[in-house]
Design a protein around this motif. Structure first.
Motif, PDB file in Angstrom:
ATOM      1  N   ALA A 138       2.387   1.648  -3.456  1.00 24.79           N
ATOM      2  CA  ALA A 138       1.416   2.132  -4.288  1.00 24.79           C
ATOM      3  C   ALA A 138       1.206   3.582  -4.110  1.00 24.79           C
ATOM      4  O   ALA A 138       1.306   4.495  -5.161  1.00 24.79           O
ATOM      5  N   GLN A 139       1.118   4.155  -2.969  1.00 21.40           N
ATOM      6  CA  GLN A 139       0.969   5.359  -2.798  1.00 21.40           C
ATOM      7  C   GLN A 139       2.018   6.346  -3.139  1.00 21.40           C
ATOM      8  O   GLN A 139       1.862   7.240  -3.732  1.00 21.40           O
ATOM      9  N   LEU A 140       3.082   5.726  -3.065  1.00 25.10           N
ATOM     10  CA  LEU A 140       4.573   6.836  -3.374  1.00 25.10           C
ATOM     11  C   LEU A 140       4.494   6.578  -4.959  1.00 25.10           C
ATOM     12  O   LEU A 140       4.735   7.648  -5.509  1.00 25.10           O
ATOM     13  N   ALA A 145       2.075   6.517  -6.955  1.00 20.42           N
ATOM     14  CA  ALA A 145       1.195   7.678  -7.411  1.00 20.42           C
ATOM     15  C   ALA A 145       1.365   8.950  -7.148  1.00 20.42           C
ATOM     16  O   ALA A 145       1.193   9.857  -8.238  1.00 20.42           O
ATOM     17  N   SER A 146       2.235   9.059  -5.913  1.00 19.38           N
ATOM     18  CA  SER A 146       2.491  10.417  -5.872  1.00 19.38           C
ATOM     19  C   SER A 146       3.524  11.024  -6.948  1.00 19.38           C
ATOM     20  O   SER A 146       3.737  12.355  -7.260  1.00 19.38           O
ATOM     21  N   ALA A 202       0.912  -1.165  -0.073  1.00 17.80           N
ATOM     22  CA  ALA A 202      -0.028  -0.140   0.164  1.00 17.80           C
ATOM     23  C   ALA A 202       0.897   1.312   0.065  1.00 17.80           C
ATOM     24  O   ALA A 202       0.602   2.219  -0.721  1.00 17.80           O
ATOM     25  N   GLU A 203       2.030   1.172   0.857  1.00 18.19           N
ATOM     26  CA  GLU A 203       2.880   2.422   0.789  1.00 18.19           C
ATOM     27  C   GLU A 203       3.339   2.460  -0.372  1.00 18.19           C
ATOM     28  O   GLU A 203       3.715   3.794  -0.957  1.00 18.19           O
TER      29      GLU A 203
END
Length: 95
Positions: free
Chosen positions: A85-87, A89-90, A82-83
C-alpha cells in the motif's frame, strides 16, 4: 543513455510492487501454491509452475519460492500488505 534518479527510483518501486503483489497473491492462494511447489521436480520446474499458476513474471515466482514460512502469519501478511500500500501510494504521488 542515462536514467535519472527519479526514474530509477520509480522503476525499482514498480518492480518491488510487482513482487509484493505476487507474494500477497501467493499467500492468499497458499492452498493452490503449495501443492504446485511440492509436485515440482526441481526449483526451475517449481518457478515455472508458480509463475504460470499466478500469472506472474519469473522474478516474482522466485520471490514466492524464497518466501519464509513466517510470512504466512497474520503479522507477516499484514507487513507485506502495508509495504504494498505504501509503494502504491508513492507511485501514485510520482505520477
Amino acid at each position: 543513455m542515462t536514467i535519472d534518479d527519479g526514474q530509477l527510483r520509480r522503476e525499482m518501486a514498480e518492480q518491488r510492487l510487482m513482487i509484493l503483489a505476487a507474494l500477497d497473491d501467493a499467500l492468499c492462494r497458499h492452498a493452490e501454491v503449495l501443492p504446485v511447489i511440492i509436485g515440482a521436480a526441481d526449483r526451475e520446474a517449481a518457478r515455472t509452475a508458480v509463475a504460470e499458476l499466478l500469472g506472474i513474471e519469473k522474478i516474482a515466482a522466485v520471490a514466492v519460492l524464497d518466501l519464509q514460512w513466517n510470512r504466512l502469519t497474520q503479522a507477516g501478511r499484514a507487513a507485506i500488505a502495508a509495504e504494498r500500500a505504501q509503494l502504491e501510494a508513492s507511485l501514485r504521488a510520482l505520477g
